[in-house]
Write a protein that holds these residues in place. Sequence first.
Motif, PDB file in Angstrom:
ATOM      1  N   LEU A  72      11.591   1.752  -0.174  1.00  0.00           N
ATOM      2  CA  LEU A  72      11.103   3.246   0.143  1.00  0.00           C
ATOM      3  C   LEU A  72      10.206   3.639  -0.108  1.00  0.00           C
ATOM      4  N   GLN A  75       6.400   1.630  -0.231  1.00  0.00           N
ATOM      5  CA  GLN A  75       6.372   1.045   1.042  1.00  0.00           C
ATOM      6  C   GLN A  75       6.109   2.344   1.795  1.00  0.00           C
ATOM      7  N   LYS A  96       8.812   4.493   9.367  1.00  0.00           N
ATOM      8  CA  LYS A  96       8.407   3.813   8.370  1.00  0.00           C
ATOM      9  C   LYS A  96       9.965   3.434   7.798  1.00  0.00           C
ATOM     10  N   ALA A 100      11.766  -0.131   7.714  1.00  0.00           N
ATOM     11  CA  ALA A 100      12.180  -1.013   7.207  1.00  0.00           C
ATOM     12  C   ALA A 100      14.017  -1.329   6.793  1.00  0.00           C
TER      13      ALA A 100
END
Length: 113
Positions: A72, A75, A96, A100
């Motif tokens: 995470l 990302q 986000k 994800a």
Amino acid sequence: MKRSKQNPATDRAVYSEFGGAEANPLSRPDPPTSEQKLTVQASRKGRKGKTVTVVSGFQISAAKLTELAKKLKSQCGSGGTVKEQTIEIQGDHSQKLAEALKKLGYPVKVSGG
């Protein structure tokens, strides 16, 4: 009364307050991702005005949680940490992270803002 010679390493009573290995919370298998209810929220409390996105509600082992946090963080392109079954990512990345985690099969609820 004479005691027979026994190995002192194997002649010890073991006490377990809560049963045995069955009662150890770390030994049980992780529930499936679809059964874990995660909450994603941006928070600034106690962080001197810095925004941190907190993901809570995990019921997985510490090793898996650390591995997930690493994915995470990459990302989002920011730093973060794992604290007591929660993941904290620096900055406001609520959307986000929710997307994800949904791709990974977790049911996610975005809280606040």
